[in-house]
Design a protein around this motif. Structure first.
Motif, PDB file in Angstrom:
ATOM      1  N   MET A   1       0.849  -1.195   0.000  1.00  0.00           N
ATOM      2  CA  MET A   1       0.000   0.000   0.000  1.00  0.00           C
ATOM      3  C   MET A   1       0.884   1.243   0.000  1.00  0.00           C
ATOM      4  O   MET A   1       1.857   1.307   0.720  1.00  0.00           O
ATOM      5  CB  MET A   1      -0.891  -0.007   1.250  1.00  0.00           C
ATOM      6  N   ARG A  83      -7.913   7.302  -9.053  1.00  0.00           N
ATOM      7  CA  ARG A  83      -8.451   6.283  -8.142  1.00  0.00           C
ATOM      8  C   ARG A  83      -9.521   6.888  -7.238  1.00  0.00           C
ATOM      9  O   ARG A  83     -10.610   6.325  -7.068  1.00  0.00           O
ATOM     10  CB  ARG A  83      -7.325   5.681  -7.307  1.00  0.00           C
ATOM     11  N   ASP A 120      -8.692   4.570   1.280  1.00  0.00           N
ATOM     12  CA  ASP A 120      -8.471   3.137   1.466  1.00  0.00           C
ATOM     13  C   ASP A 120      -9.663   2.495   2.181  1.00  0.00           C
ATOM     14  O   ASP A 120     -10.084   1.382   1.846  1.00  0.00           O
ATOM     15  CB  ASP A 120      -7.189   2.888   2.260  1.00  0.00           C
ATOM     16  N   ASP A 123     -12.506   2.309  -0.293  1.00  0.00           N
ATOM     17  CA  ASP A 123     -12.272   1.186  -1.193  1.00  0.00           C
ATOM     18  C   ASP A 123     -12.731  -0.122  -0.552  1.00  0.00           C
ATOM     19  O   ASP A 123     -13.455  -0.927  -1.164  1.00  0.00           O
ATOM     20  CB  ASP A 123     -10.781   1.126  -1.535  1.00  0.00           C
ATOM     21  N   TYR A 128     -13.752  -3.233  -2.773  1.00  0.00           N
ATOM     22  CA  TYR A 128     -12.638  -3.160  -3.723  1.00  0.00           C
ATOM     23  C   TYR A 128     -13.107  -3.285  -5.177  1.00  0.00           C
ATOM     24  O   TYR A 128     -12.724  -4.217  -5.894  1.00  0.00           O
ATOM     25  CB  TYR A 128     -11.589  -4.238  -3.409  1.00  0.00           C
ATOM     26  N   LYS A 130     -13.514  -2.987  -9.147  1.00  0.00           N
ATOM     27  CA  LYS A 130     -12.518  -2.956 -10.217  1.00  0.00           C
ATOM     28  C   LYS A 130     -12.809  -1.885 -11.264  1.00  0.00           C
ATOM     29  O   LYS A 130     -11.933  -1.510 -12.038  1.00  0.00           O
ATOM     30  CB  LYS A 130     -12.443  -4.320 -10.917  1.00  0.00           C
ATOM     31  N   PRO A 139      -7.688   2.118 -10.296  1.00  0.00           N
ATOM     32  CA  PRO A 139      -6.365   1.695  -9.792  1.00  0.00           C
ATOM     33  C   PRO A 139      -6.483   1.185  -8.359  1.00  0.00           C
ATOM     34  O   PRO A 139      -7.293   1.690  -7.581  1.00  0.00           O
ATOM     35  CB  PRO A 139      -5.537   2.994  -9.845  1.00  0.00           C
ATOM     36  N   ASP A 140      -5.674   0.172  -8.010  1.00  0.00           N
ATOM     37  CA  ASP A 140      -5.693  -0.307  -6.636  1.00  0.00           C
ATOM     38  C   ASP A 140      -4.840   0.580  -5.750  1.00  0.00           C
ATOM     39  O   ASP A 140      -4.324   1.620  -6.193  1.00  0.00           O
ATOM     40  CB  ASP A 140      -5.246  -1.772  -6.565  1.00  0.00           C
ATOM     41  N   ALA A 141      -4.664   0.208  -4.486  1.00  0.00           N
ATOM     42  CA  ALA A 141      -3.936   1.037  -3.528  1.00  0.00           C
ATOM     43  C   ALA A 141      -2.475   1.204  -3.892  1.00  0.00           C
ATOM     44  O   ALA A 141      -1.803   2.110  -3.387  1.00  0.00           O
ATOM     45  CB  ALA A 141      -4.060   0.444  -2.127  1.00  0.00           C
ATOM     46  N   ASN A 142      -1.966   0.341  -4.787  1.00  0.00           N
ATOM     47  CA  ASN A 142      -0.583   0.465  -5.243  1.00  0.00           C
ATOM     48  C   ASN A 142      -0.468   1.211  -6.562  1.00  0.00           C
ATOM     49  O   ASN A 142       0.603   1.286  -7.155  1.00  0.00           O
ATOM     50  CB  ASN A 142       0.054  -0.927  -5.382  1.00  0.00           C
ATOM     51  N   PRO A 146      -6.295  -2.459 -13.221  1.00  0.00           N
ATOM     52  CA  PRO A 146      -6.652  -3.818 -13.660  1.00  0.00           C
ATOM     53  C   PRO A 146      -6.559  -3.918 -15.181  1.00  0.00           C
ATOM     54  O   PRO A 146      -6.879  -2.965 -15.898  1.00  0.00           O
ATOM     55  CB  PRO A 146      -8.109  -3.971 -13.197  1.00  0.00           C
TER      56      PRO A 146
END
Length: 226
Positions: A1, A83, A120, A123, A128, A130, A139-142, A146
């Motif tokens: 993260m 995000r 976070d 999310d 979560y 997609k 975008p994910d936490a990083n 996808p």
């Protein structure tokens, strides 16, 4: 993260970074000042001043005769903003009952909330997701987007079918048009016929009436071929 410190980044700078990111995604590695000025709706000198400020923060780099592009730092900030924006759109539609054509402007304001822990938790609260309500990947936490298998409906031949996953045209008028035609995300769309003369598409929608749409519409719908 990952957590980005954006306290020194203004709302205006964030809007520029997001616009540059989207231009790079669609038009290539570098962006011309004139192109950005047109997208932002401002005069070129104002863009130049902003670019100098962001270059000083190492958010963009300039290549003579080629234009400018986001640095890795600038890209991370832009993806973080995207995000936030898309997660807020999911929240507004799924939890507050807004329509998909109503949420963009509201999310434009909410995306500037500078609290990574808040986003976070948002999310996680949303499970979560997609993709946002328009089918755009989140975008994910990083900061990883996808992978998408979606293609334009117009790339499929007559007789083929696909699951409607998103749009390339996010305008309110287009989203309202899809609502009027009864075309919704998740629908299975089969191309029954493409008219040679004007490229009009006759679409078969499972459980719904057939729809006749223009090539422009077919070229704005994203599907996963089935």
């Amino acid at each position: 993260m990952y957590y980005l410190s954006r306290m020194s980044t203004s709302y205006t700078e964030e809007n520029y970074l997001k616009a540059i990111y989207k231009l790079q995604e669609s038009n290539g590695e570098t962006v011309a000042t004139s192109t950005l000025a047109q997208v932002m709706g401002v005069h070129a000198p104002s863009v130049t001043d902003m670019l100098k400020r962001m270059a000083g923060k190492k958010l963009i780099s300039y290549q003579k005769s080629k234009g400018f592009k986001l640095t890795e730092k600038g890209k991370q900030v832009a993806v973080d903003i995207i995000r936030r924006h898309r997660l807020w759109e999911v929240f507004l539609v799924d939890k507050l009952g807004f329509r998909w054509d109503e949420v963009h402007t509201i999310a434009e304001e909410l995306e500037h909330i500078q609290s990574s822990p808040l986003v976070d938790k948002l999310d996680a609260y949303l499970g979560y997701p997609k993709a946002d309500p328009h089918g755009d990947p989140i975008p994910d936490a990083n900061g990883v987007l996808p992978k998408s298998r979606s293609v334009l409906l117009s790339s499929l031949k007559a007789g083929k079918a696909g699951k409607f996953t998103g749009v390339s045209d996010h305008s309110v008028s287009f989203l309202n048009y899809l609502d009027k035609m009864g075309i919704s995300l998740g629908d299975t769309i089969k191309i029954k016929h493409v008219e040679d003369f004007d490229k009009t598409y006759t679409l078969e929608l499972k459980g719904k009436k057939p729809a006749v749409v223009s090539h422009k519409v077919a070229n704005s719908l994203l599907v996963i071929e089935q």
